[in-house]
Design a protein around this motif. Structure first.
Motif, PDB file in Angstrom:
ATOM      1  N   ALA A 123       0.788  -1.166   0.064  1.00  0.00           N
ATOM      2  CA  ALA A 123       0.203  -0.299  -0.397  1.00  0.00           C
ATOM      3  C   ALA A 123       0.592   1.269  -0.605  1.00  0.00           C
ATOM      4  O   ALA A 123       0.539   2.301  -0.733  1.00  0.00           O
ATOM      5  CB  ALA A 123      -1.081   0.173   1.149  1.00  0.00           C
ATOM      6  N   VAL A 124       1.776   0.759   0.674  1.00  0.00           N
ATOM      7  CA  VAL A 124       2.998   2.410   0.931  1.00  0.00           C
ATOM      8  C   VAL A 124       3.719   1.901  -0.322  1.00  0.00           C
ATOM      9  O   VAL A 124       3.704   3.843  -0.740  1.00  0.00           O
ATOM     10  CB  VAL A 124       3.602   2.275   2.001  1.00  0.00           C
ATOM     11  CG1 VAL A 124       4.992   3.041   2.110  1.00  0.00           C
ATOM     12  CG2 VAL A 124       3.416   2.112   3.334  1.00  0.00           C
TER      13      VAL A 124
ATOM     14  N   VAL B 292      -3.116   6.955  -7.669  1.00  0.00           N
ATOM     15  CA  VAL B 292      -3.509   6.671  -6.212  1.00  0.00           C
ATOM     16  C   VAL B 292      -3.328   8.448  -5.521  1.00  0.00           C
ATOM     17  O   VAL B 292      -2.602   8.531  -5.687  1.00  0.00           O
ATOM     18  CB  VAL B 292      -2.065   6.048  -5.316  1.00  0.00           C
ATOM     19  CG1 VAL B 292      -2.972   6.004  -4.084  1.00  0.00           C
ATOM     20  CG2 VAL B 292      -2.729   4.094  -5.975  1.00  0.00           C
ATOM     21  N   LYS B 293      -3.638   9.002  -5.147  1.00  0.00           N
ATOM     22  CA  LYS B 293      -4.159  10.067  -4.929  1.00  0.00           C
ATOM     23  C   LYS B 293      -4.002  10.079  -3.284  1.00  0.00           C
ATOM     24  O   LYS B 293      -3.961  11.635  -2.235  1.00  0.00           O
ATOM     25  CB  LYS B 293      -5.369  10.368  -5.256  1.00  0.00           C
ATOM     26  CG  LYS B 293      -5.250  11.321  -6.962  1.00  0.00           C
ATOM     27  CD  LYS B 293      -3.792  11.369  -7.389  1.00  0.00           C
ATOM     28  CE  LYS B 293      -3.857  12.064  -8.579  1.00  0.00           C
ATOM     29  NZ  LYS B 293      -2.709  12.556  -9.533  1.00  0.00           N
ATOM     30  N   VAL B 294      -5.124   8.926  -2.229  1.00  0.00           N
ATOM     31  CA  VAL B 294      -5.628   9.585  -1.214  1.00  0.00           C
ATOM     32  C   VAL B 294      -4.673   8.337  -0.111  1.00  0.00           C
ATOM     33  O   VAL B 294      -5.243   6.872  -0.223  1.00  0.00           O
ATOM     34  CB  VAL B 294      -5.993   9.943  -0.940  1.00  0.00           C
ATOM     35  CG1 VAL B 294      -7.513   9.582   0.961  1.00  0.00           C
ATOM     36  CG2 VAL B 294      -7.645  10.708  -1.769  1.00  0.00           C
ATOM     37  N   ALA B 295      -4.218   8.397   0.854  1.00  0.00           N
ATOM     38  CA  ALA B 295      -3.776   7.213   1.900  1.00  0.00           C
ATOM     39  C   ALA B 295      -4.760   7.907   3.392  1.00  0.00           C
ATOM     40  O   ALA B 295      -4.749   8.597   3.389  1.00  0.00           O
ATOM     41  CB  ALA B 295      -2.601   7.336   2.270  1.00  0.00           C
ATOM     42  N   LEU B 296      -5.139   6.041   3.176  1.00  0.00           N
ATOM     43  CA  LEU B 296      -6.666   6.545   4.886  1.00  0.00           C
ATOM     44  C   LEU B 296      -5.725   5.237   5.783  1.00  0.00           C
ATOM     45  O   LEU B 296      -6.085   4.161   5.742  1.00  0.00           O
ATOM     46  CB  LEU B 296      -7.390   5.915   4.171  1.00  0.00           C
ATOM     47  CG  LEU B 296      -8.611   6.257   3.699  1.00  0.00           C
ATOM     48  CD1 LEU B 296      -9.511   5.459   2.561  1.00  0.00           C
ATOM     49  CD2 LEU B 296      -9.268   8.055   3.385  1.00  0.00           C
ATOM     50  N   CYS B 297      -5.872   5.968   6.598  1.00  0.00           N
ATOM     51  CA  CYS B 297      -5.006   5.362   8.149  1.00  0.00           C
ATOM     52  C   CYS B 297      -5.516   5.601   8.708  1.00  0.00           C
ATOM     53  O   CYS B 297      -5.662   6.887   9.533  1.00  0.00           O
ATOM     54  CB  CYS B 297      -3.356   5.817   8.007  1.00  0.00           C
ATOM     55  SG  CYS B 297      -2.149   5.946   6.320  1.00  0.00           S
ATOM     56  N   ASN B 298      -5.404   5.135   9.780  1.00  0.00           N
ATOM     57  CA  ASN B 298      -5.337   4.635  11.470  1.00  0.00           C
ATOM     58  C   ASN B 298      -4.203   5.174  11.979  1.00  0.00           C
ATOM     59  O   ASN B 298      -2.935   4.903  11.394  1.00  0.00           O
ATOM     60  CB  ASN B 298      -5.433   2.857  11.619  1.00  0.00           C
ATOM     61  CG  ASN B 298      -5.307   3.131  13.687  1.00  0.00           C
ATOM     62  OD1 ASN B 298      -4.721   2.966  14.188  1.00  0.00           O
ATOM     63  ND2 ASN B 298      -6.709   2.962  13.747  1.00  0.00           N
ATOM     64  N   ILE B 299      -4.615   5.978  13.081  1.00  0.00           N
ATOM     65  CA  ILE B 299      -3.877   7.363  13.444  1.00  0.00           C
ATOM     66  C   ILE B 299      -2.524   6.259  13.960  1.00  0.00           C
ATOM     67  O   ILE B 299      -1.347   6.258  14.114  1.00  0.00           O
ATOM     68  CB  ILE B 299      -4.047   8.107  14.419  1.00  0.00           C
ATOM     69  CG1 ILE B 299      -2.877   8.852  14.891  1.00  0.00           C
ATOM     70  CG2 ILE B 299      -4.432   7.334  16.259  1.00  0.00           C
ATOM     71  CD1 ILE B 299      -3.648  10.268  15.508  1.00  0.00           C
ATOM     72  N   ILE B 300      -2.742   4.870  14.789  1.00  0.00           N
ATOM     73  CA  ILE B 300      -1.768   4.294  15.754  1.00  0.00           C
ATOM     74  C   ILE B 300      -0.541   3.656  14.192  1.00  0.00           C
ATOM     75  O   ILE B 300       0.662   3.513  14.059  1.00  0.00           O
ATOM     76  CB  ILE B 300      -2.839   3.162  16.669  1.00  0.00           C
ATOM     77  CG1 ILE B 300      -3.019   4.056  17.631  1.00  0.00           C
ATOM     78  CG2 ILE B 300      -1.068   2.534  17.576  1.00  0.00           C
ATOM     79  CD1 ILE B 300      -2.247   5.580  18.570  1.00  0.00           C
ATOM     80  N   ALA B 301      -2.009   2.341  13.886  1.00  0.00           N
ATOM     81  CA  ALA B 301      -1.184   1.383  12.512  1.00  0.00           C
ATOM     82  C   ALA B 301      -0.256   2.427  11.830  1.00  0.00           C
ATOM     83  O   ALA B 301       1.005   2.154  10.975  1.00  0.00           O
ATOM     84  CB  ALA B 301      -1.725   0.769  12.102  1.00  0.00           C
ATOM     85  N   GLY B 302      -0.989   3.418  10.916  1.00  0.00           N
ATOM     86  CA  GLY B 302      -0.139   4.055   9.847  1.00  0.00           C
ATOM     87  C   GLY B 302       0.437   5.641  10.321  1.00  0.00           C
ATOM     88  O   GLY B 302       1.214   6.222   9.298  1.00  0.00           O
TER      89      GLY B 302
END
Length: 558
Positions: free
Chosen positions: A356-357, A366-376
């Motif tokens: 994904a990275v 790919v324009k957007v990365a949607l991340c959990n604040i801890i995992a990402g």
């Protein structure tokens, strides 16, 4: 850094083995520091290349022994990649990932969560070096912390010598995530004498006091002294000091949630219940359940505003990284954005996260990365993004700092804009202000220059205005004791003045005369990892004394 400490770094053996041009100048200095100290906390800002520095230092300092790397699960494959970038021929085994393992691998990489599963094998190896990445993971007492302490040769007996590997590197961009107590286990890992006794440490630096339930150690005291103590066994550089990075702009974006009846109902319900509770009889289970309902409702109320902001950023031709505390928001964003977005959550495997990275960094569609604040928020590079949006606020400032710097790090060539979306006039407002005050506290401890004497008073004034939020956080953390009393003690803890004169020695030794027995002499010297040690009885019992504090002030406060 004092001239004395600089000379330690410059004298590191075998530093000339590092290939010319393979490191930035600040990384070369960092490698020298790691090699000279041997057991050390590398606390550089996120994005300055701590991984590369630690690998090079191990290759130079322990060229033939076995090296263990313990890190979060999401970073294991990244460590393997980095090791083989430094040494393409390196033999690396990643526990829990590799199906075919190399024979007698030199580098072993595993995550904190499976330390217990592999304990028998790990504790049977005579490691030449151990690296703990994101070392703040062991700030609390736990089984994984115990395994790490054992691997590092830290013995249970307070005054027993630290044994184990020749080289121990603790990597963390946020050594103090919240309060001074967070530093205790890190100092213990590198063998600092002040960490022999938690109670002694807590009394000195955590403003510890007793109530009906035991010792309360969530405060802060003697921050100027703690700042100097940390410099004995750590090195910390900030981006603005060593890199020519473009600016990072941070702003708070208030969101009108007047159209969300659910959010207002959740807030009203929480306040009505909370105002009728008895502070002396906290019901943590119900409190946390009700608080989570409020935060979830606020998250949903801000969803549309964040969606619109994502569209604006993408329409301008930029890439954006969105951080949230709730999986539901990620799923809703992903459903609308489709293949133009990647997701990074705690449910992802290491392979999926790396893929994904790579897509976000390399694929223009790919324009957007949607991340959990801890995992990402740790261990990955998202420098293709120039815009960071926080849909939710975490209680811990370190989590925000880590997440922000996924974009703002080595390799970034453009300005980074960070926006925090807050539901103004609600719980979000309390958290936002509380985060600001916590960041000031952390900065006072980690600062290169000692803070002004007014810093504690300024922090206290801010905290006093946040009594409701402080009580909420204290309950959420299952803290005990009178929060107001803790704030008053924090206000009274003014920085201590350093003596104008002290018997400094040119050879790194300082002699003091006993105030009780003029014939007795005490000697302060540098120990194994560069920390100060004294021969007096006070130091023997507490790992700290007035002689060490005086010398520390003279050496590091320059």
């Amino acid at each position: 850094m004092s001239d004395f400490v600089k000379s330690l770094a410059q004298s590191a053996a075998q530093i000339d083995k590092v290939a010319s041009g393979s490191l930035y100048p600040h990384q070369s200095d960092g490698v020298a520091f790691l090699l000279s100290k041997r057991r050390v906390i590398l606390a550089d800002d996120m994005g300055l290349g701590k991984t590369r520095q630690a690998i090079v230092a191990m290759e130079v300092g322990a060229p033939s022994g076995k090296i263990l790397v313990v890190c979060p699960a999401s970073l294991k494959l990244n460590w393997k990649r980095e090791i083989q970038l430094v040494d393409p021929e390196a033999s690396v085994e990643v526990l829990g990932v590799d199906r075919e393992t190399p024979d007698d691998a030199r580098w072993i990489v595993l995550n904190y969560d499976i330390l217990g599963k592999h304990a028998e094998r790990l504790h049977g190896v005579n490691w030449s070096g151990v690296i703990l990445d994101e070392a703040h993971f062991i700030r609390n007492a736990s089984q994984r912390t115990n395994h790490c302490l054992k691997l590092l040769g830290v013995q249970a007996e307070a005054r027993a010598p630290v044994l184990g590997p020749d080289f121990v590197f603790l990597l963390t961009g946020t050594p103090m995530t919240n309060r001074p107590k967070d530093l205790f286990n890190l100092l213990r890992c590198v063998g600092h004498p002040s960490a022999r006794s938690f109670l002694s440490y807590a009394k000195r630096y955590c403003d510890a006091y007793r109530n009906d339930y035991g010792w309360v150690t969530t405060g802060a005291s003697n921050l100027d002294e703690l700042n100097l103590l940390l410099k004995e066994v750590s090195i910390r550089r900030k981006k603005e000091d060593v890199l020519d990075l473009p600016p990072k702009i941070r702003s708070w974006v208030p969101v009108d949630i007047s159209g969300s009846a659910a959010a207002f109902n959740a807030v009203e319900s929480f306040v009505t219940w909370y105002s009728g509770t008895d502070p002396s009889k906290p019901n943590d289970t119900e409190f946390l359940a009700r608080l989570t309902k409020v935060r979830t409702a606020l998250h949903k109320a801000k969803q549309k505003a964040v969606e619109e902001r994502i569209r604006d950023v993408v329409a301008s031709g930029e890439k954006v990284v969105v951080f949230t505390c709730f999986s539901e928001g990620i799923e809703r964003h992903k459903a609308k954005l489709g293949d133009t977005a990647i997701t990074i959550t705690g449910a992802d495997t290491a392979e999926k996260r790396i893929a994904a990275v790579d897509r976000f960094q390399q694929d223009e569609t790919v324009k957007v990365a949607l991340c959990n604040i801890i995992a990402g928020g740790v261990g990955i590079t998202l420098t293709a993004g120039t815009h960071v949006i926080f849909q939710d606020l975490d209680w811990v400032p370190a989590n925000h700092a880590q997440a922000e710097d996924r974009c703002y790090r080595l390799g970034q060539t453009r300005q980074v804009t960070v926006e925090y979306f807050t539901a103004d006039g609600t719980l979000d407002g309390y958290i936002a202000t509380l985060l600001d005050q916590k960041m000031k506290l952390i900065a006072a401890v980690e600062a290169e220059e000692l803070p002004d004497t007014s810093i504690l008073r300024e922090i206290q004034d801010g905290l006093r205005r946040l009594a409701p939020a402080l009580m909420e956080e204290a309950r959420a953390a299952r803290a005990t004791g009178d929060v107001a009393q803790r704030i008053e003690k924090l206000a009274a803890a003014q920085p201590r003045a350093t003596a104008d004169t002290s018997p400094l020695g040119e050879t790194g030794q300082w002699e003091f005369t006993s105030s009780r027995d003029p014939s007795a002499r005490y000697l302060v010297t540098f120990g194994r990892a560069g920390h100060l040690e004294c021969t007096c009885q006070g130091f023997a019992y507490r790992g700290n004394c007035k002689h060490v504090r005086e010398v520390r002030g003279k050496i590091f406060d320059e």
